[in-house]
Design an enzyme around this catalytic site. Structure first.
Site, short mmCIF file in Angstrom:
data_model
loop_
_atom_site.label_atom_id
_atom_site.label_comp_id
_atom_site.label_asym_id
_atom_site.label_seq_id
_atom_site.Cartn_x
_atom_site.Cartn_y
_atom_site.Cartn_z
N GLU A 67 -16.03 -13.63 11.54
CA GLU A 67 -15.61 -13.47 11.89
C GLU A 67 -14.09 -12.41 11.40
OE1 GLU A 67 -17.43 -16.26 11.79
OE2 GLU A 67 -18.65 -16.03 13.62
N ILE A 91 -20.06 -17.86 -0.45
CA ILE A 91 -20.69 -18.08 -1.85
C ILE A 91 -22.03 -18.63 -1.27
CG2 ILE A 91 -21.63 -19.97 -3.66
CD1 ILE A 91 -18.56 -21.34 -2.15
N HIS A 97 -28.14 -14.14 2.52
CA HIS A 97 -26.51 -14.86 3.97
C HIS A 97 -25.70 -13.75 3.52
CE1 HIS A 97 -25.64 -17.98 1.81
NE2 HIS A 97 -24.52 -18.03 2.01
N1 RBF Z 1 -18.86 -18.06 6.17
C1 RBF Z 1 -17.76 -17.81 5.17
O1 RBF Z 1 -16.52 -18.01 4.91
N2 RBF Z 1 -18.52 -18.66 3.68
C2 RBF Z 1 -19.67 -18.60 3.79
O2 RBF Z 1 -19.64 -19.08 2.06
C3 RBF Z 1 -20.87 -18.84 4.71
N3 RBF Z 1 -22.16 -19.40 4.65
C4 RBF Z 1 -23.28 -18.96 5.20
C5 RBF Z 1 -24.34 -19.32 5.20
C6 RBF Z 1 -24.93 -19.58 6.98
C7 RBF Z 1 -26.21 -20.14 5.85
C8 RBF Z 1 -24.73 -19.18 7.72
C9 RBF Z 1 -25.75 -18.77 8.70
C10 RBF Z 1 -22.98 -18.64 7.75
C11 RBF Z 1 -21.98 -19.19 6.51
N4 RBF Z 1 -20.95 -18.66 7.51
C12 RBF Z 1 -20.34 -18.13 6.03
C13 RBF Z 1 -20.04 -18.62 8.39
C14 RBF Z 1 -20.25 -17.11 8.87
O3 RBF Z 1 -19.55 -16.37 8.51
C15 RBF Z 1 -20.19 -17.23 10.50
O4 RBF Z 1 -19.19 -18.46 11.13
C16 RBF Z 1 -21.05 -17.53 11.53
O5 RBF Z 1 -22.54 -17.30 10.76
C17 RBF Z 1 -20.96 -17.78 12.65
O6 RBF Z 1 -21.37 -16.36 12.98
#
Ligand code: RBF
Length: 158
Positions: A67, A91, A97
């Site tokens: 976002e 990470i 992802h």
């Molecule tokens: N957002 C992060 O800022 N850091 C992460 O390590 C992270 N890992 C994610 C892993 C998965 C499998 C998913 C589905 C989302 C992750 N997100 C992470 C959240 C992503 O940035 C976002 O907020 C969501 O997917 C909602 O749009």
């Protein structure tokens, strides 16, 4: 500016413009918020050290790093905002992802910067482990929030 195993505040500040009247939007992802808070503290300290006024620094949060792009766009749309600093931590896990998020953020922030003709800093820490992320948020590899803020100030001096 940044190299590995160096603490990273040794860029040349002397050529930077006066930013005392500049306004900064910071976008902070809430995933791994202990780390992104440290990045944000580093970014705010850096802006203050360069002469920004505290009341001209606006911190906003977004749910996750994905976002950051829309958060940056909301801020860049505001005429009074001069530069946007985006901070997140992604990470690597068992799935891809991280690739999708990191690429989307890199492309998205580039688009926002070019669309609004404003500096938009990429302060996204992309690591294999939590430990590596901590090392880049005030640990032995410096603080990427500091670098992202310094990059914004540098670009305002362009
Ligand atoms: N957002 C992060 O800022 N850091 C992460 O390590 C992270 N890992 C994610 C892993 C998965 C499998 C998913 C589905 C989302 C992750 N997100 C992470 C959240 C992503 O940035 C976002 O907020 C969501 O997917 C909602 O749009």
């Amino acid at each position: 500016m940044a190299t590995s195993l160096k603490n990273l505040n040794d860029y040349n500040k002397e050529n930077f413009a006066d930013i005392s009247d500049k306004k900064f939007g910071i976008v902070v992802a809430e995933w791994h918020s202990d780390i992104t808070d440290a990045l944000c503290a580093g970014a705010i300290d850096t802006l203050l050290q360069h002469g920004a006024k505290r009341e001209n620094i606006f911190r906003n949060t977004v749910p996750g790093s994905f976002e950051l792009t829309l958060g940056a766009q909301f801020l860049a749309l505001q005429e009074e905002i001069d530069a946007v600093i985006c901070l997140g931590v992604v990470i690597k896990g068992d799935t891809k992802h991280d690739d999708y998020i990191n690429n989307a953020v890199a492309n998205g922030l580039t688009t926002v910067a070019l669309k609004f003709n404003k500096p938009v800093s990429f302060g996204l820490v992309t690591t294999n482990t939590l430990e590596q992320a901590l090392e880049r948020a005030g640990g032995k590899h410096g603080n990427k929030g500091v670098e992202a803020a310094a990059a914004a100030v540098h670009m305002l001096s362009f």
